[in-house]
Enzyme design. Structure first.
Site, PDB file in Angstrom:
ATOM      1  N   TYR A 121       7.885   1.751  -5.083  1.00 47.49           N
ATOM      2  CA  TYR A 121       6.924   1.000  -4.269  1.00 47.49           C
ATOM      3  C   TYR A 121       6.896   1.323  -2.806  1.00 47.49           C
ATOM      4  CZ  TYR A 121       9.481  -3.294  -3.925  1.00 47.49           C
ATOM      5  OH  TYR A 121      10.598  -4.250  -3.504  1.00 47.49           O
ATOM      6  N   ASN A 169      -4.734  11.055  -2.219  1.00 47.97           N
ATOM      7  CA  ASN A 169      -3.640  10.870  -2.859  1.00 47.97           C
ATOM      8  C   ASN A 169      -3.255  11.677  -4.419  1.00 47.97           C
ATOM      9  OD1 ASN A 169      -2.825   9.273  -0.741  1.00 47.97           O
ATOM     10  ND2 ASN A 169      -3.002   7.390  -1.520  1.00 47.97           N
ATOM     11  N   ASP A 175      -0.631   0.145 -11.486  1.00 46.16           N
ATOM     12  CA  ASP A 175       0.490  -0.742 -11.509  1.00 46.16           C
ATOM     13  C   ASP A 175       0.015  -1.953 -10.822  1.00 46.16           C
ATOM     14  OD1 ASP A 175       3.920  -1.052 -11.036  1.00 46.16           O
ATOM     15  OD2 ASP A 175       2.873  -2.089  -9.238  1.00 46.16           O
ATOM     16  N   ALA A 180       5.987   3.437  -0.964  1.00 48.42           N
ATOM     17  CA  ALA A 180       6.299   4.926  -0.785  1.00 48.42           C
ATOM     18  C   ALA A 180       5.851   5.296   0.540  1.00 48.42           C
ATOM     19  CB  ALA A 180       5.912   5.526  -1.919  1.00 48.42           C
ATOM     20  N   LEU A 181       4.830   4.664   1.021  1.00 48.58           N
ATOM     21  CA  LEU A 181       4.111   5.445   2.493  1.00 48.58           C
ATOM     22  C   LEU A 181       4.216   4.159   3.573  1.00 48.58           C
ATOM     23  CD1 LEU A 181       0.611   5.992   0.686  1.00 48.58           C
ATOM     24  CD2 LEU A 181       2.525   7.353   1.120  1.00 48.58           C
ATOM     25  N   HIS A 209      10.021  -9.034 -12.274  1.00 51.23           N
ATOM     26  CA  HIS A 209       9.924  -8.630 -10.927  1.00 51.23           C
ATOM     27  C   HIS A 209      11.080  -8.632 -10.088  1.00 51.23           C
ATOM     28  CE1 HIS A 209       5.748  -8.593  -8.344  1.00 51.23           C
ATOM     29  NE2 HIS A 209       6.656  -8.187  -7.947  1.00 51.23           N
ATOM     30  N   LYS A 220       4.012  -7.359 -14.255  1.00 62.62           N
ATOM     31  CA  LYS A 220       5.363  -7.963 -14.016  1.00 62.62           C
ATOM     32  C   LYS A 220       5.409  -9.307 -14.142  1.00 62.62           C
ATOM     33  CE  LYS A 220       5.482  -4.187 -10.445  1.00 62.62           C
ATOM     34  NZ  LYS A 220       4.052  -4.319 -10.067  1.00 62.62           N
ATOM     35  N   TYR A 240      -0.051 -10.654  -8.047  1.00 67.88           N
ATOM     36  CA  TYR A 240      -0.992  -9.882  -7.347  1.00 67.88           C
ATOM     37  C   TYR A 240      -2.232 -10.728  -7.301  1.00 67.88           C
ATOM     38  CZ  TYR A 240       2.217  -6.116  -7.199  1.00 67.88           C
ATOM     39  OH  TYR A 240       3.471  -4.861  -7.022  1.00 67.88           O
TER      40      TYR A 240
END
Length: 297
Positions: free
Chosen positions: A190, A254, A50, A192-193, A117, A84, A55
């Protein structure tokens, strides 16, 4: 392809791997780190990558993927690559050229998934799919009302296959997830942690998700890390989850998210952590009429 991968079918018939590798990084980290981390991720078994124009690492990610194709680890069709469209390119005439610019940096002929986005125009995205530059198109950071508006648009040619949003145990997006499932739209998580200590966007006093005692207790019970518990939680809810790291040991860990299962009781405990807490509230867009986070979901 790695047989232990879990795939989720998109409404247009394509399949997205349930676990993805996130390539966002803080500005102070050198871009070369992204190339290195992406190579490690592919070697470890990640097949879903992703990224995004904003970025500013698409060249580095492309380099990593091409080097893993060159050494025979993967073929291009083994990799599911997401990019995106950033907010400055929403004028319809800029959309396709923005995607073409990303493809040029990547040295790819197409992306597997192209997302808006933040909530704006869909029409020009459809042309990217028609032109074969994007296999699937979707959205990011849309609330249910904005999704409804797109789905009800007269003349909609392709409905968005997914909605990528911030989603973790402190903000589990239950209502939005139920809504998306009812419309056959895949939710992609996104942050997620929790999120990296990204100074620019995140309040430094925010709770550290992976330090949560409930995650810690479940990690002990299953002999896994809190990060793996947080990722597994999403997979079992039918969410596609992105795991982001630049550290080799974490990247390799992971991918082990498919090696164990949480019980119904565990899932209930994790559901109980929800507090609708957002790490990334996108305050820069708060005054925009399409700001997505003013609604409940």
């Amino acid at each position: 392809m790695n047989s232990k991968h879990q795939f989720v079918q998109l409404s247009d018939g394509h399949f997205i791997p349930g676990l993805g590798f996130g390539t966002y990084k803080p500005q102070e980290v050198p871009n070369s780190k992204t190339t290195e981390a992406t190579k490690i991720a592919i070697e470890a078994g990640f097949r879903h990558i992703d990224c995004a124009y904003v970025y500013q690492v698409e060249e580095e990610v492309g380099l990593a993927v091409r080097s893993k194709i060159a050494d025979g680890t993967v073929k291009r069709e083994d990799i599911f690559y997401t990019s995106k469209l950033w907010c400055t390119f929403h004028r319809p005439e800029l959309v396709q050229s923005s995607l073409e610019r990303s493809l040029k940096k990547l040295h790819f002929d197409y992306v597997d998934l192209y997302l808006i986005h933040y909530p704006f125009s869909m029409k020009a995205m459809e042309k990217c799919k028609d032109a074969g530059l994007a296999k699937s198109i979707g959205v990011s950071n849309f609330n249910h009302r904005q999704l409804e508006m797109i789905l009800n648009k007269p003349g909609l040619k392709y409905k968005p296959v997914c909605n990528q949003v911030e989603c973790h145990v402190y903000h589990n997006q239950r209502k939005l997830l139920d809504f998306c499932k009812s419309k056959n739209i895949v939710l992609v998580a996104y942050s997620a942690l929790g999120t990296q200590r990204e100074k620019k966007w995140v309040d430094q006093s925010s709770p550290v998700l992976l330090d949560d005692p409930v995650l810690g207790a479940l990690a002990k019970k299953h002999r896994r890390s809190p990060a793996l518990i947080a990722l597994r939680y999403q997979l079992q809810r039918g969410v596609v989850v992105l795991a982001q790291s630049l550290k080799e040991n974490e990247i390799k860990e992971n991918i082990q998210v498919f090696d164990f299962e949480l019980t119904a009781e565990d899932m209930k405990d994790l559901d109980g952590l929800n507090r609708n807490y957002r790490y990334l509230a996108a305050e820069f867009g708060a005054d925009h009429p399409n700001y997505p986070f003013a609604d409940e979901y």
